[in-house]
Write a protein that holds these residues in place. Structure first.
Motif, PDB file in Angstrom:
ATOM      1  N   ASN A 105      17.505  41.029  28.565  1.00  0.00           N
ATOM      2  CA  ASN A 105      18.622  40.981  29.507  1.00  0.00           C
ATOM      3  C   ASN A 105      19.697  39.966  29.130  1.00  0.00           C
ATOM      4  O   ASN A 105      20.537  39.620  29.966  1.00  0.00           O
ATOM      5  N   ALA A 106      19.700  39.487  27.878  1.00  0.00           N
ATOM      6  CA  ALA A 106      20.656  38.447  27.484  1.00  0.00           C
ATOM      7  C   ALA A 106      22.100  38.881  27.719  1.00  0.00           C
ATOM      8  O   ALA A 106      22.902  38.133  28.277  1.00  0.00           O
ATOM      9  N   GLN A 107      22.455  40.093  27.310  1.00  0.00           N
ATOM     10  CA  GLN A 107      23.829  40.569  27.469  1.00  0.00           C
ATOM     11  C   GLN A 107      24.164  40.747  28.950  1.00  0.00           C
ATOM     12  O   GLN A 107      25.274  40.441  29.380  1.00  0.00           O
ATOM     13  N   THR A 138      16.635  31.271  25.054  1.00  0.00           N
ATOM     14  CA  THR A 138      17.310  32.568  24.930  1.00  0.00           C
ATOM     15  C   THR A 138      18.827  32.426  24.975  1.00  0.00           C
ATOM     16  O   THR A 138      19.536  33.025  24.179  1.00  0.00           O
ATOM     17  N   TYR A 139      19.320  31.630  25.913  1.00  0.00           N
ATOM     18  CA  TYR A 139      20.765  31.592  26.165  1.00  0.00           C
ATOM     19  C   TYR A 139      21.458  30.348  25.630  1.00  0.00           C
ATOM     20  O   TYR A 139      22.676  30.310  25.545  1.00  0.00           O
ATOM     21  N   PHE A 145      13.950  37.755  29.240  1.00  0.00           N
ATOM     22  CA  PHE A 145      15.215  37.065  28.979  1.00  0.00           C
ATOM     23  C   PHE A 145      15.927  37.665  27.769  1.00  0.00           C
ATOM     24  O   PHE A 145      17.140  37.849  27.783  1.00  0.00           O
ATOM     25  N   ALA A 146      15.177  37.963  26.698  1.00  0.00           N
ATOM     26  CA  ALA A 146      15.797  38.532  25.497  1.00  0.00           C
ATOM     27  C   ALA A 146      16.393  39.907  25.791  1.00  0.00           C
ATOM     28  O   ALA A 146      17.506  40.213  25.368  1.00  0.00           O
TER      29      ALA A 146
END
Length: 197
Positions: A106-108, A167-168, A103-104
């Motif tokens: 692929n956050a963007q 994460t988001y 998740f970190a």
């Protein structure tokens, strides 16, 4: 002396498509969906018009790049490699570390995905990826089903929910929730147990 752009050898359409997607993914990490076709062409070492020789629109290139970037296969392979004979807490800790890292990283890209109108194949891929990740996590947890008051599938959902929100979400704090802490949160809750025998 004139500075000429290096000529890129001609590629078959599928190879050109793959090369453009590969060039676009790092730009999505940096710029999100606001990346321009000029930036993509420059990164790929091609003329801007080349993009439209293999993609109908910039959006179709971005959607294909998001799908490729979010391919769950590396995470699924890492989850499958977790030794099912290890104790549940160890398995859950490792699974949480893998999910947090995915998740970190692929956050963007996820932010870019949310900005896109994901329809047709793209939407199907996203749903399929989520299901594959959920199923792989459920498989990691399943050998400890008799230790849990919720089903392995429900625990997998809670782990994904927590990691995603951490994460988001606006209250997320990924630096303070290691895999071990996340596993403890799921398995032990937040109460201090004093004098239990």
């Amino acid at each position: 002396m004139e500075n000429k752009r290096r000529r890129v050898p001609a590629l078959a359409p599928e190879e050109r498509r793959a090369a453009l997607i590969a060039a676009t993914i790092p730009l999505l990490h940096e710029h999100g969906v606001d990346v321009s076709t000029r930036q993509i062409a420059q990164a790929a070492g091609v003329a801007e018009g080349t993009i439209f020789g293999v993609f109908d629109t910039k959006t179709s290139l971005v959607v294909c790049s998001v799908i490729k970037a979010l391919d769950p296969e590396p995470t699924l392979a890492a989850l499958a490699a977790i030794d099912r004979d290890r104790p549940l807490r160890e398995r859950l800790t490792r699974a949480a570390e893998l999910i947090h890292a995915r998740f970190a990283e692929n956050a963007q890209i996820m932010a870019a995905a949310r900005k896109l109108v994901m329809t047709g194949d793209a939407s199907g891929h996203m749903v399929s990826n989520r299901e594959a990740l959920h199923n792989a996590l459920t498989d990691v947890i399943a050998p400890g089903a008799d230790e849990l008051r919720r089903s392995p599938a429900a625990v997998a959902s809670l782990l994904l929910l927590f990691c995603g929100a951490n994460t988001y979400g606006p209250f997320g704090d990924p630096d303070n929730f290691s895999g071990e802490e996340t596993a403890s949160l799921l398995l032990d809750g937040l109460l201090i147990r004093r004098g239990t025998h």
